[in-house]
Design an enzyme around this catalytic site. Structure first.
Site, PDB file in Angstrom:
ATOM      1  CG  ASP A 159     -37.354 -31.312  -1.872  1.00 56.97           C
ATOM      2  OD1 ASP A 159     -38.520 -30.952  -2.127  1.00 56.97           O
ATOM      3  OD2 ASP A 159     -36.762 -32.203  -2.500  1.00 56.97           O
ATOM      4  CG  ASN A 178     -34.213 -35.739   3.781  1.00 63.34           C
ATOM      5  OD1 ASN A 178     -35.314 -36.248   3.597  1.00 63.34           O
ATOM      6  ND2 ASN A 178     -33.688 -34.879   2.939  1.00 63.34           N
ATOM      7  CG  ASP A 188     -15.264 -40.963   1.698  1.00 66.10           C
ATOM      8  OD1 ASP A 188     -14.111 -41.142   2.128  1.00 66.10           O
ATOM      9  OD2 ASP A 188     -15.506 -40.513   0.561  1.00 66.10           O
ATOM     10  CB  THR A 212     -35.730 -39.759  -2.878  1.00 65.17           C
ATOM     11  OG1 THR A 212     -36.390 -38.989  -1.869  1.00 65.17           O
ATOM     12  CG2 THR A 212     -36.594 -40.957  -3.238  1.00 65.17           C
ATOM     13  CB  ALA A 213     -32.089 -36.945   0.272  1.00 58.24           C
ATOM     14  CE1 TYR A 214     -23.815 -38.353   0.305  1.00 56.54           C
ATOM     15  CE2 TYR A 214     -23.938 -37.497   2.539  1.00 56.54           C
ATOM     16  CZ  TYR A 214     -23.193 -37.934   1.470  1.00 56.54           C
ATOM     17  OH  TYR A 214     -21.825 -37.953   1.551  1.00 56.54           O
TER      18      TYR A 214
END
Length: 354
Positions: A97, A196, A226, A237-239
């Protein structure tokens, strides 16, 4: 009438002549697929192939005498030095990716269609297998393919001019100042196109980050934790997924706001319309600075008075589908994230029906 996502198709006004091949650097397993693809594009399809200069500096490619005649036909470029945005008809990515994210970063305006082969560790955005690449590339060249338009974020970072500025992370990876950097009186402005997510976090500080989030000029919340992730549906669908957000199909026009470890029991991730403008600034009460990164790159410090403005870009990334946008997405959910994997519940076999 609501448009069917599967109805988006790739069409060429004229046959494509030039292709950018992006290969994951320092991966020996990709050398043979890279060579096979380039030979096929140049000799079988008579295409102009663009590759990044550092790809050809790999000793395994530079010292391959059999590959020499093909290599001489390449056009090369260097990131942040050469502008190839108007010379490419479509892009082929070999890797994971990250190669698609890198392709996005090369085009700050309109992006050519991207065909991504799954040759990396995670293939959520890379639906094509390389085994029968010839027939698949031929279909793309002939215009026989479905498309998904992946929205990107247009990000503007405005920094107050300071006499002594931190340069360690304010300089690009290759050591030169970004080409899309402007200067105003007392201000420094940088713009990025993000596929993203934009991540604002506390960096090396042990304190909570304390940032204000504005939507269309109105303060909607202060993030104490944080940090916060602002993502596209592609980035959901990432972080963002790891931080507890919902996963959104890339055809849905939206921006996601997801806190990272918020010090609150009621701060749930939210989804806002794609047309809004978000602005993130350090809260006046913040005890420390924050740090921001864009698709995991260009990381830099955000101080009091600096701002990050985020809107949906008018330049999406056209991603070529293996089947269609819906089938490819659910295939990726199942294969890469093992979405909703569970042993099937047994029925009441053997019991008599009442």
């Amino acid at each position: 009438h609501i448009q069917d996502p599967a109805s988006q198709r790739l069409t060429w006004n004229k046959p494509p002549k030039s292709v950018l091949v992006i290969k994951k650097i320092r991966d020996a397993s990709l050398l043979q697929p890279f060579k096979e693809l380039c030979v096929y594009l140049t000799e079988e399809n008579n295409m102009i192939v663009y590759v990044e200069k550092k790809v050809l500096e790999d000793p395994a490619i530079a010292n391959d005498e059999n590959f020499g005649p093909v290599k001489k036909k390449f056009c090369t470029f260097r990131e942040d030095y050469d502008d190839i945005s108007n010379q490419i008809d479509f892009i082929i990515c070999l890797g994971g990716d990250g190669t698609l994210l890198y392709a996005s970063s090369l085009f700050q305006g309109s992006v050519p269609p991207v065909m991504a082969f799954h040759l990396g560790s995670l293939g959520f955005l890379t639906p094509f297998n390389f085994e029968n690449f010839q027939s698949q590339v031929t279909q793309v060249i002939e215009g026989n393919a479905a498309l998904v338009l992946r929205s990107r974020l247009k990000v503007k970072v405005v920094k107050e001019h300071r006499e002594k500025m931190t340069v360690q992370n304010g300089i690009e990876e290759n050591g030169v100042v970004s080409a899309n950097l402007e200067k105003e009186v007392g201000k420094q402005i940088m713009q990025y196109q993000v596929l993203n997510e934009v991540v604002v976090d506390r960096g090396p500080s042990s304190y909570l980050s304390n940032v204000d989030v504005f939507l269309n000029g109105q303060l909607i919340t202060t993030v104490q934790g944080d940090g916060v992730i602002v993502s596209t549906p592609t980035g959901s669908t990432a972080y963002a997924a790891a931080a507890g957000a919902s996963m959104i199909h890339p055809n849905v026009p939206a921006i996601m706001i997801t806190p990272i470890c918020p010090h609150s029991l009621s701060f749930r991730p939210i989804v806002v319309p794609a047309g809004v403008e978000l602005k993130i600034m350090l809260s006046p009460d913040a005890r420390n600075t924050a740090w921001v990164s864009f698709d995991g790159r260009k990381r830099q410090e955000i101080c009091h008075g600096d701002s990050i403005s985020i809107t949906t870009s008018c330049y999406p990334l056209p991603s070529i589908c293996f089947r269609d946008p819906v089938s490819d997405w659910f295939e990726s959910l199942a294969e890469c994230l093992h979405w909703n994997v569970r042993k099937k519940q047994n029925n009441f076999a053997g019991e008599e029906e009442e």
